[in-house]
Design a protein around this motif. Sequence first.
Motif, PDB file in Angstrom:
ATOM      1  N   ASP A   1       0.866  -1.173   0.000  1.00  0.00           N
ATOM      2  CA  ASP A   1       0.000   0.000   0.000  1.00  0.00           C
ATOM      3  C   ASP A   1       0.904   1.225   0.000  1.00  0.00           C
ATOM      4  O   ASP A   1       1.889   1.280   0.714  1.00  0.00           O
ATOM      5  CB  ASP A   1      -0.878   0.030   1.260  1.00  0.00           C
ATOM      6  N   SER A   2       0.588   2.200  -0.835  1.00  0.00           N
ATOM      7  CA  SER A   2       1.413   3.395  -0.946  1.00  0.00           C
ATOM      8  C   SER A   2       0.588   4.597  -0.526  1.00  0.00           C
ATOM      9  O   SER A   2      -0.609   4.657  -0.783  1.00  0.00           O
ATOM     10  CB  SER A   2       1.904   3.566  -2.380  1.00  0.00           C
ATOM     11  N   ILE A   3       1.251   5.545   0.104  1.00  0.00           N
ATOM     12  CA  ILE A   3       0.522   6.690   0.652  1.00  0.00           C
ATOM     13  C   ILE A   3       1.301   7.979   0.440  1.00  0.00           C
ATOM     14  O   ILE A   3       2.530   7.987   0.473  1.00  0.00           O
ATOM     15  CB  ILE A   3       0.217   6.478   2.157  1.00  0.00           C
ATOM     16  N   ILE A   4       0.583   9.037   0.154  1.00  0.00           N
ATOM     17  CA  ILE A   4       1.119  10.393   0.218  1.00  0.00           C
ATOM     18  C   ILE A   4       0.540  10.954   1.508  1.00  0.00           C
ATOM     19  O   ILE A   4      -0.667  11.189   1.596  1.00  0.00           O
ATOM     20  CB  ILE A   4       0.703  11.239  -0.992  1.00  0.00           C
ATOM     21  N   GLY A   5       1.355  11.084   2.523  1.00  0.00           N
ATOM     22  CA  GLY A   5       0.898  11.453   3.861  1.00  0.00           C
ATOM     23  C   GLY A   5       0.247  12.818   3.929  1.00  0.00           C
ATOM     24  O   GLY A   5       0.189  13.554   2.941  1.00  0.00           O
ATOM     25  N   LEU A   6      -0.236  13.159   5.114  1.00  0.00           N
ATOM     26  CA  LEU A   6      -0.917  14.437   5.312  1.00  0.00           C
ATOM     27  C   LEU A   6      -0.078  15.596   4.806  1.00  0.00           C
ATOM     28  O   LEU A   6       1.098  15.707   5.133  1.00  0.00           O
ATOM     29  CB  LEU A   6      -1.237  14.638   6.793  1.00  0.00           C
ATOM     30  N   HIS A   7      -0.683  16.435   4.000  1.00  0.00           N
ATOM     31  CA  HIS A   7      -0.031  17.633   3.482  1.00  0.00           C
ATOM     32  C   HIS A   7      -1.115  18.683   3.203  1.00  0.00           C
ATOM     33  O   HIS A   7      -2.262  18.344   2.969  1.00  0.00           O
ATOM     34  CB  HIS A   7       0.791  17.318   2.222  1.00  0.00           C
ATOM     35  N   PRO A   8      -0.739  19.958   3.242  1.00  0.00           N
ATOM     36  CA  PRO A   8      -1.738  21.022   3.068  1.00  0.00           C
ATOM     37  C   PRO A   8      -1.966  21.372   1.604  1.00  0.00           C
ATOM     38  O   PRO A   8      -1.074  21.242   0.767  1.00  0.00           O
ATOM     39  CB  PRO A   8      -1.099  22.203   3.795  1.00  0.00           C
TER      40      PRO A   8
ATOM     41  N   ASN B   1      -5.407  19.582   6.248  1.00  0.00           N
ATOM     42  CA  ASN B   1      -4.432  18.703   5.606  1.00  0.00           C
ATOM     43  C   ASN B   1      -5.164  17.494   5.047  1.00  0.00           C
ATOM     44  O   ASN B   1      -6.213  17.101   5.555  1.00  0.00           O
ATOM     45  CB  ASN B   1      -3.372  18.236   6.610  1.00  0.00           C
ATOM     46  N   HIS B   2      -4.604  16.910   4.001  1.00  0.00           N
ATOM     47  CA  HIS B   2      -5.220  15.711   3.443  1.00  0.00           C
ATOM     48  C   HIS B   2      -4.142  14.736   3.009  1.00  0.00           C
ATOM     49  O   HIS B   2      -2.962  15.066   2.914  1.00  0.00           O
ATOM     50  CB  HIS B   2      -6.166  16.066   2.284  1.00  0.00           C
ATOM     51  N   SER B   3      -4.562  13.501   2.761  1.00  0.00           N
ATOM     52  CA  SER B   3      -3.637  12.469   2.290  1.00  0.00           C
ATOM     53  C   SER B   3      -4.337  11.604   1.259  1.00  0.00           C
ATOM     54  O   SER B   3      -5.573  11.543   1.211  1.00  0.00           O
ATOM     55  CB  SER B   3      -3.133  11.607   3.450  1.00  0.00           C
ATOM     56  N   GLU B   4      -3.528  10.962   0.414  1.00  0.00           N
ATOM     57  CA  GLU B   4      -4.029  10.013  -0.554  1.00  0.00           C
ATOM     58  C   GLU B   4      -3.312   8.683  -0.348  1.00  0.00           C
ATOM     59  O   GLU B   4      -2.125   8.656  -0.054  1.00  0.00           O
ATOM     60  CB  GLU B   4      -3.774  10.474  -1.992  1.00  0.00           C
ATOM     61  N   MET B   5      -4.062   7.592  -0.527  1.00  0.00           N
ATOM     62  CA  MET B   5      -3.481   6.261  -0.445  1.00  0.00           C
ATOM     63  C   MET B   5      -3.891   5.486  -1.687  1.00  0.00           C
ATOM     64  O   MET B   5      -5.023   5.617  -2.161  1.00  0.00           O
ATOM     65  CB  MET B   5      -3.966   5.527   0.797  1.00  0.00           C
ATOM     66  N   PHE B   6      -2.960   4.717  -2.205  1.00  0.00           N
ATOM     67  CA  PHE B   6      -3.203   3.884  -3.370  1.00  0.00           C
ATOM     68  C   PHE B   6      -3.191   2.433  -2.887  1.00  0.00           C
ATOM     69  O   PHE B   6      -2.135   1.835  -2.731  1.00  0.00           O
ATOM     70  CB  PHE B   6      -2.133   4.138  -4.430  1.00  0.00           C
ATOM     71  N   PRO B   7      -4.378   1.880  -2.587  1.00  0.00           N
ATOM     72  CA  PRO B   7      -4.432   0.555  -1.964  1.00  0.00           C
ATOM     73  C   PRO B   7      -3.936  -0.541  -2.892  1.00  0.00           C
ATOM     74  O   PRO B   7      -4.112  -0.484  -4.111  1.00  0.00           O
ATOM     75  CB  PRO B   7      -5.913   0.376  -1.636  1.00  0.00           C
ATOM     76  N   LEU B   8      -3.313  -1.546  -2.295  1.00  0.00           N
ATOM     77  CA  LEU B   8      -2.766  -2.682  -3.023  1.00  0.00           C
ATOM     78  C   LEU B   8      -3.854  -3.721  -3.239  1.00  0.00           C
ATOM     79  O   LEU B   8      -4.472  -4.187  -2.296  1.00  0.00           O
ATOM     80  CB  LEU B   8      -1.604  -3.287  -2.226  1.00  0.00           C
ATOM     81  N   PHE B   9      -4.092  -4.072  -4.483  1.00  0.00           N
ATOM     82  CA  PHE B   9      -5.084  -5.082  -4.811  1.00  0.00           C
ATOM     83  C   PHE B   9      -4.457  -6.359  -5.363  1.00  0.00           C
ATOM     84  O   PHE B   9      -5.063  -7.408  -5.317  1.00  0.00           O
ATOM     85  CB  PHE B   9      -6.099  -4.542  -5.834  1.00  0.00           C
ATOM     86  N   ASN B  10      -3.250  -6.262  -5.918  1.00  0.00           N
ATOM     87  CA  ASN B  10      -2.598  -7.415  -6.513  1.00  0.00           C
ATOM     88  C   ASN B  10      -1.157  -7.459  -6.024  1.00  0.00           C
ATOM     89  O   ASN B  10      -0.339  -6.648  -6.430  1.00  0.00           O
ATOM     90  CB  ASN B  10      -2.651  -7.324  -8.043  1.00  0.00           C
TER      91      ASN B  10
END
Length: 124
Positions: free
Chosen positions: A54-61, A103-112
């Motif tokens: 799972d990859s994430i761009i952590g909290l940022h403004p 602040n917000h974050s995005e995550m790219f969940p791992l499916f495979n």
Amino acid sequence: MAFKIFNKDSQVDGNFNGGQILEKKPIGFSQDGGLLKPYSNLFYWAHAWASKNDSIIGLHPHRGFETLTVVNEGIIDHSDSLGSKARYGDGDAQWLTAGNGINHSEMFPLFNKDSLNKIDFFQI
């Protein structure tokens, strides 16, 4: 009228979080190098993919401007410091309006787990 083409070889290679999220983008931040620099508030991630985790761009403004994110392929999980959460992808668009102090974050969940975690999106 003059046109200038920026093929993939002249685009910027980038990454977030020590290589969790890899990208190839026509418009790069100034520290990325590349031939085409950001103008206005336009950024485009042409080909982004995540590692086998799972990859994430952590909290940022994002303060005082708006972003429009369009996901061509893949899934993005979004959350912010107000407790809002959303999942969008595969043709969805998200319009984000931020004032000051959120602040917000995005995550790219791992499916495979056996291949790269494909995500293809652009952000204006």
